[in-house]
Design a protein around this motif. Structure first.
Motif, short mmCIF file in Angstrom:
data_model
loop_
_atom_site.label_atom_id
_atom_site.label_comp_id
_atom_site.label_asym_id
_atom_site.label_seq_id
_atom_site.Cartn_x
_atom_site.Cartn_y
_atom_site.Cartn_z
N GLY A 278 32.88 51.01 41.68
CA GLY A 278 32.29 50.65 42.96
C GLY A 278 31.89 49.17 42.97
N ARG A 279 31.29 48.71 41.86
CA ARG A 279 30.89 47.29 41.80
C ARG A 279 32.13 46.38 41.82
N LEU A 280 33.19 46.81 41.13
CA LEU A 280 34.41 45.98 41.10
C LEU A 280 35.02 45.85 42.49
N LEU A 281 34.88 46.91 43.30
CA LEU A 281 35.55 46.92 44.61
C LEU A 281 34.59 46.64 45.77
N GLY A 282 33.30 46.44 45.47
CA GLY A 282 32.33 46.18 46.53
C GLY A 282 32.07 47.40 47.39
N LEU A 283 32.12 48.61 46.80
CA LEU A 283 31.90 49.86 47.55
C LEU A 283 30.83 50.68 46.83
N ARG B 164 37.03 44.93 48.31
CA ARG B 164 37.52 43.60 47.92
C ARG B 164 37.32 43.43 46.41
N ALA B 165 38.26 42.69 45.83
CA ALA B 165 38.19 42.49 44.38
C ALA B 165 37.03 41.56 44.04
N HIS B 166 36.16 42.00 43.15
CA HIS B 166 35.00 41.17 42.76
C HIS B 166 35.50 39.90 42.07
N PRO B 167 35.12 38.72 42.60
CA PRO B 167 35.67 37.49 42.01
C PRO B 167 35.20 37.24 40.58
N GLY B 168 34.06 37.87 40.20
CA GLY B 168 33.51 37.60 38.86
C GLY B 168 34.10 38.48 37.77
N ARG C 17 39.19 42.20 36.12
CA ARG C 17 39.84 43.52 36.20
C ARG C 17 39.87 44.06 37.64
N SER C 18 39.11 43.41 38.53
CA SER C 18 38.96 43.94 39.89
C SER C 18 40.27 43.99 40.65
N ALA C 19 41.08 42.94 40.54
CA ALA C 19 42.32 42.87 41.33
C ALA C 19 43.23 44.04 40.97
N LYS C 20 43.33 44.33 39.68
CA LYS C 20 44.18 45.45 39.24
C LYS C 20 43.60 46.78 39.75
N ALA C 21 42.27 46.91 39.69
CA ALA C 21 41.62 48.15 40.15
C ALA C 21 41.93 48.36 41.64
N LEU C 22 41.86 47.29 42.42
CA LEU C 22 42.13 47.40 43.85
C LEU C 22 43.60 47.75 44.10
N ARG D 79 39.29 59.37 40.55
CA ARG D 79 39.37 59.78 39.14
C ARG D 79 40.66 59.24 38.49
N GLU D 80 41.77 59.38 39.22
CA GLU D 80 43.05 58.90 38.67
C GLU D 80 43.08 57.37 38.57
N VAL D 81 42.43 56.71 39.51
CA VAL D 81 42.35 55.24 39.40
C VAL D 81 41.69 54.89 38.07
#
Ligand code: FMN
Length: 442
Positions: A302-307, A327-331, A334-339, A349-351
């Motif tokens: 949730g923190r990585l994706l801002g949700l 949105r992908a957390h700029p800090g 790993r966020s971009a891949k998670a999104l 769960r699968e993500v």
């Protein structure tokens, strides 16, 4: 066949695997935790795969976080390296030894002994330990970064000077002349720094590769400054090709300004692959290692994706509304891949089963998928080698050796037999004996 070849290392973790939950895998014998014969068998498997070396990490404090969690490591790594050296013929062993808490005389003596015993197959991963718990085990506190790196500079110089204190041709061994060695070629180093000092000499002759290969692990400018001067190998935790290229260029540029050939430093990002016949099988396999931490991980995602994500979101995909504001957390790299994975429509769960929250990039799927990841990074000049870190060692190492390595070999990217007998020869790094005479030692 392309001229340049990939180098490969394997991180054995605590012999069970890098995941603290590897020991729960039905294919794992938890007693391997203290079984030196298991270590030796894994080393032989890695050697069958022509890996350049085995990486042995070292953590000088308690690492177990819960009863379901196994510690990061058990047996002392230089002891483990001795057993590996005797069980193998070609593969190297890179040992982590703290430049913060160990004294240079001890480091020099243990590692050069190992290098001699192994026939020139040892490396030293000099790390600047930053854990307060580790400091407490030595009755000390953690110093600031400047101090830790300044000490590491001195420790490395002293260790290398001690390694060279027995000159390469000092050993005579002439029984008739009653001359064991030429004492004029075994001289004290008499180095006194701000943090460490030693007189020397060390009464150990050169190994087959002269002295151990130097490595360092870290991604900060401090690490680049240290590794650029001294290291043959730099390990890094890095999630994108662009960032890996930036780090590789940074350390190569320090090496060049220190008067070295930048090709003499090999940049090794980590990779945590999960290999199976199909993507879904690999996902299930990886998922078992993620499940014990799934509640913490969903909040983290949730923190990585801002949700605001919680356990109630696990069993469905993100809704159109959620995806529109995610949105992908700029800090966090790993966020971009998670999104990207979330947008593919998997359940939350699968993500998470895609290991989007892990310490290194985690390609998951068939052996081709893992080979593609390695090839893509290598050909983009983002890596010279890879530290392969299996979540579950028993299964992960075998599937890499039998599945991924043959593909890399077919593509002409990886050796089919060792080039030489020593770690230096196989890594293709410059010979060095004693301290480098470089323009700016500090
Ligand atoms: C791939 C990799 C492996 C590492 N292995 C170890 C290790 O075994 N023991 C350790 O104390 N630190 C290890 N580190 C941590 C680094 O040495 C370093 O302490 C960390 O990157 C923080 O750097 P700093 O000292 O600049 O704060 C490792 C780092 C990376 C990237």
């Amino acid at each position: 066949m392309p001229q340049k070849q990939i180098h490969l290392a394997v991180g054995t973790g605590n012999i069970l695997g890098a995941s603290p939950y590897a020991w729960l895998d039905p294919g794992v014998d938890p007693t391997d935790y203290t079984d030196i014969h298991a270590v030796m068998r894994y080393a032989q498997t890695a050697e069958r795969g022509n890996f350049d070396f085995i990486f042995l990490g070292d953590f000088l404090a308690q690492t177990q976080r819960s009863e379901a969690h196994s510690p990061n490591q058990t047996l002392e790594p230089t002891v483990v390296a001795t057993a590996i050296a005797l069980a193998t013929q070609r593969i190297g062993v890179v040992n982590t030894v703290s430049a913060t808490f160990k004294e240079p005389y001890n480091i020099a003596r243990v590692l050069k002994s190992l290098d001699v015993i192994s026939g020139g197959r040892i490396g030293w991963n000099a790390v600047t330990t930053s854990s307060p718990q580790a400091a407490a085990n030595f009755g000390r506190t953690i110093e600031d970064r400047d101090t830790r790196y300044a000490r590491a500079n001195e420790v490395i110089q002293l260790v290398q000077a001690l390694w060279g204190s027995w000159q390469e041709d000092a050993w005579i061994g002439d029984q008739d002349a009653r001359r064991f060695s030429d004492l004029s070629k075994i001289a004290p180093v008499n180095l006194q720094g701000d943090y460490v000092a030693s007189r020397g000499p060390l009464e150990i002759p050169p190994s087959k590769q002269g002295q151990p290969v130097m490595a360092h692990a870290g991604a900060s400018p401090y690490s680049h400054a240290l590794a650029g001067r001294y290291a043959d190998i730099l390990f890094s935790e890095v999630f994108t090709i662009d960032e890996a290229r930036r780090q590789r260029e940074a350390v190569r540029s320090v090496a060049e300004s220190a008067g070295r050939n930048p090709d003499g430093i090999k940049f090794f990002p980590g990779v945590m692959p999960t290999v199976a016949t199909t993507h879904v099988q690999a996902l299930t396999r990886r998922g078992t290692l993620v499940e014990p931490d799934i509640v913490q991980q969903v909040h983290h995602l949730g923190r990585l994706l801002g949700l605001p994500l919680g356990p109630g979101d696990l069993d469905g995909p993100l809704s159109t509304d959620q995806l529109s504001i995610a949105r992908a957390h700029p800090g966090d790299p790993r966020s971009a891949k998670a999104l990207e994975v979330a947008r593919e429509g998997w359940t939350v769960r699968e993500v998470l089963h895609h290991a989007v929250i892990d310490y290194h990039p985690s390609p998951i799927g068939s052996p081709e998928v893992v080979a593609d990841h390695i090839q893509e990074w290598f050909e983009a000049s983002a890596a010279d080698g890879f530290l392969v870190i299996p979540g579950v060692l028993a299964e992960g190492l075998n599937s890499f050796v039998d599945g991924v390595i043959p593909i890399l070999q077919q593509r002409g990217l990886f050796r089919t037999e060792y080039e030489g007998e020593t770690l230096r020869e196989n890594l293709d790094v410059d010979r060095q004996y004693g301290l480098h005479r470089r323009p700016r030692p500090r």
